[in-house]
Write a protein that holds these residues in place. Sequence first.
Motif, PDB file in Angstrom:
ATOM      1  N   ALA A   1      -9.512   0.235  -2.626  1.00  0.00           N
ATOM      2  CA  ALA A   1      -9.351   0.858  -3.944  1.00  0.00           C
ATOM      3  C   ALA A   1      -9.152   2.355  -3.814  1.00  0.00           C
ATOM      4  O   ALA A   1      -8.290   2.947  -4.482  1.00  0.00           O
ATOM      5  N   SER A   2      -9.927   2.990  -2.932  1.00  0.00           N
ATOM      6  CA  SER A   2      -9.768   4.413  -2.703  1.00  0.00           C
ATOM      7  C   SER A   2      -8.410   4.712  -2.082  1.00  0.00           C
ATOM      8  O   SER A   2      -7.726   5.677  -2.456  1.00  0.00           O
ATOM      9  N   GLY A   3      -7.988   3.876  -1.124  1.00  0.00           N
ATOM     10  CA  GLY A   3      -6.687   4.070  -0.504  1.00  0.00           C
ATOM     11  C   GLY A   3      -5.550   3.931  -1.495  1.00  0.00           C
ATOM     12  O   GLY A   3      -4.583   4.701  -1.467  1.00  0.00           O
ATOM     13  N   VAL A   4      -5.645   2.954  -2.388  1.00  0.00           N
ATOM     14  CA  VAL A   4      -4.622   2.776  -3.427  1.00  0.00           C
ATOM     15  C   VAL A   4      -4.560   4.009  -4.318  1.00  0.00           C
ATOM     16  O   VAL A   4      -3.475   4.525  -4.620  1.00  0.00           O
ATOM     17  N   ASN A   5      -5.713   4.499  -4.743  1.00  0.00           N
ATOM     18  CA  ASN A   5      -5.750   5.663  -5.616  1.00  0.00           C
ATOM     19  C   ASN A   5      -5.168   6.890  -4.921  1.00  0.00           C
ATOM     20  O   ASN A   5      -4.428   7.691  -5.525  1.00  0.00           O
ATOM     21  N   ASN A   6      -5.473   7.046  -3.622  1.00  0.00           N
ATOM     22  CA  ASN A   6      -4.923   8.152  -2.848  1.00  0.00           C
ATOM     23  C   ASN A   6      -3.412   8.043  -2.746  1.00  0.00           C
ATOM     24  O   ASN A   6      -2.678   9.035  -2.910  1.00  0.00           O
ATOM     25  N   ALA A   7      -2.908   6.824  -2.502  1.00  0.00           N
ATOM     26  CA  ALA A   7      -1.464   6.619  -2.392  1.00  0.00           C
ATOM     27  C   ALA A   7      -0.776   6.833  -3.738  1.00  0.00           C
ATOM     28  O   ALA A   7       0.336   7.373  -3.790  1.00  0.00           O
ATOM     29  N   VAL A   8      -1.406   6.397  -4.825  1.00  0.00           N
ATOM     30  CA  VAL A   8      -0.841   6.613  -6.162  1.00  0.00           C
ATOM     31  C   VAL A   8      -0.680   8.109  -6.437  1.00  0.00           C
ATOM     32  O   VAL A   8       0.349   8.563  -6.958  1.00  0.00           O
ATOM     33  N   ALA A   9      -1.685   8.890  -6.069  1.00  0.00           N
ATOM     34  CA  ALA A   9      -1.614  10.335  -6.296  1.00  0.00           C
ATOM     35  C   ALA A   9      -0.487  10.971  -5.491  1.00  0.00           C
ATOM     36  O   ALA A   9       0.261  11.818  -5.996  1.00  0.00           O
ATOM     37  N   ARG A  10      -0.347  10.558  -4.241  1.00  0.00           N
ATOM     38  CA  ARG A  10       0.708  11.129  -3.404  1.00  0.00           C
ATOM     39  C   ARG A  10       2.094  10.710  -3.896  1.00  0.00           C
ATOM     40  O   ARG A  10       3.037  11.518  -3.885  1.00  0.00           O
ATOM     41  N   ALA A  11       2.227   9.468  -4.337  1.00  0.00           N
ATOM     42  CA  ALA A  11       3.508   9.022  -4.885  1.00  0.00           C
ATOM     43  C   ALA A  11       3.844   9.786  -6.158  1.00  0.00           C
ATOM     44  O   ALA A  11       5.012  10.136  -6.403  1.00  0.00           O
ATOM     45  N   ALA A  12       2.836  10.071  -6.973  1.00  0.00           N
ATOM     46  CA  ALA A  12       3.059  10.834  -8.199  1.00  0.00           C
ATOM     47  C   ALA A  12       3.559  12.235  -7.896  1.00  0.00           C
ATOM     48  O   ALA A  12       4.518  12.717  -8.521  1.00  0.00           O
ATOM     49  N   GLY A  13       2.906  12.903  -6.927  1.00  0.00           N
ATOM     50  CA  GLY A  13       3.363  14.228  -6.538  1.00  0.00           C
ATOM     51  C   GLY A  13       4.774  14.197  -5.987  1.00  0.00           C
ATOM     52  O   GLY A  13       5.597  15.078  -6.277  1.00  0.00           O
TER      53      GLY A  13
END
Length: 503
Positions: A405-417
Motif C-alpha cells: 500500500a505504501s509502495g502504491v502510494n509512493n508510485a502514484v505520487a511520482r506518476a502524478a509529478g
Amino acid sequence: MTAMSATVRLSSATGRWILLATVLGSGVAMLDATVVNVALPRIAEDLGASMSGLQWTINAYTLTLAGFILLGGSLGDRFGRRRLFVIGVIWFAAASALCGAAQNIPMLIAARALQGVGGALLTPGALAIIQASFLADDRPRAVGAWSGLGGVAGAVGPFLGGWLVTSAGWRWVFLLNIPLAAIVVPVALRHVPESLDEGAHGRFDVQGAVLAILALAGVTYALTEAPGGQTAPAVIAVAAVVGIAAGAAFVVVERRRSGGRGPQPMLPLEVFASRQFSAVNAVTFVVYGGMGVMFFLFVLNLQVVAGYSPIASGTALLPVTILLLLLSSRAGALAQRVGPRLPMTAGLTVAAIGMLLLTRIGRHPSYLLDVLLPVTVFALGLAGVVAPLTATVLATADVRHAGIASGVNNAVARAAGLLAVAAIPPLAGLTGDAYTNPSAFSAGFRTAMVVSAVLLLAGAVLTYLTVHDDVLRTAPVAAEPECKIHCAVGAPPLEPDRSRQVA
C-alpha cells in the motif's frame, strides 16, 4: 523474511554500519531528487537544451523510478535485499557517471532514465534492510534515525548542489554520487546481513512493469511535446494512443494477476477494495502533481527571472526540509488524536496560499517577503499533510498489505509529478527557449503556480469530502508511520511491510 537476520542491536557496531550504509545509499538517490533542479539552467546553457529537454531531464528519472519501484521491492524480497541494494547503488553510480559525461541532452536523458532504474532497486531496499536486520524493539529507533538523517541529507542537498554548480560545474552534481557509492558498497557487503522473504515464489510481473512504463512514457511524451509545435502531430497521436492502450492493458493484466492467474501482480488491485485507500490515493495524485510543478519551476524561476545564483536558489528551499523534519511527527500525532481530515485539509490550504504568494517573485524580489515568506508558508502547510497522508494510506489498507500500500502510494505520487511536469509548464507557455527570456518565463511561472495552487486546493476539497476521521482511530496498528519525512518532497515516505516483520 529470514528470522535469523533480525538479530542486530542499533547500539552495536554492526548496527551503526548498517545505518551508515542505508542512510548513504538512500541519500544518494535523495540528493539527486533535490539538487538536479538547481543545475537545470547551467545544463540548458551548456547542452543547448529546450524547455522540453529540461522537462525530460527530470521526468526520465521519475518515469523509470515510478515504473519499477514496486518491482524493485519484490526483487529484493526474492533474491536478497542486500544484494539488490548493492546492485542498485552500483547501477545508480554508473548511470551518474554517464550523466556527468553527457555530451548532449538525449544522452543525459537516457542516463537519467538509467538512474531511475537504479533508484528503484535501492530505494525500497534501504528500509527493508533495516526492517530485516534489527531486533523488533530497536526497529522504530533505527527507522527514525534513518529518516532523520535522510532529512538532514535533504536539507544539505540544495545548498550542496548550488555550491557544486557554481564552483565545479553542473556535471559534479552527478559525479558526486560515485565516491558516495564507493563507500556504501564495501560497507554493505562487509557489515549488512543478507535477508530475503522465504515465502516469495512464482514468476515476476515483468509484463505489468513494462506496460506501466509504456503507459507513463506515451502519455508523458504526448503532454510534453504537443504544446511546443516542434513534433509532428501524427507522432504525438501515436504516443498518446500507445500510452492509453498500455494503461488499459496494464489494468487488465493486473486484474488477471490479482485473480490468481500468472505471476504475482506488481499492483494487487485488492488494495483498492477500500474506498478510503482509493480516496487517499486520489488526493495524493492531485497534490503531488501540483507540488511536482512547483519544485521543477521554482529554482529555475529564481535563476532565470530573479537573477539568483545556483547556491542562493538552492538554499531558498531549505525551509521545506527543515520544517518537515521538525513538524511532521507532531502533525502525525495530531492526526492520530483528531483524525486526518482537518489537518490535511488545513495543511493543503495553507500550502496553496504559499504557492500563490510565490507569484510575487519578479526581477528584483525581496528575499524576506517574496521568497522566504511564501516558501515558509508552503512548508508549514506541507508539514501538516505528509505524515497524516502516509498514516491514512497505511490505515486504510489491510495490515498485511502495508508495504505494498505504501509502495502504491509512493508510485502514484511520482506518476502524478511526472505527468504534471509534462503537462502544466507547456500549457502555461513555458516551451522552446522560454528559459532564456525572463519576462516570458515569469509570466509562465505565475500561470503554472496558480494552476498548481488550484490542484492543492482541489486536494483539500477532496480530502474534506472523502477522507474519514475514524480511519486512524479504528486501525491503530497501521496508523503510526515510523518514517515520517524521508523523501517526502518527491513522494510520500515508503513504509515497511509490517506483515513481514519478525520479532
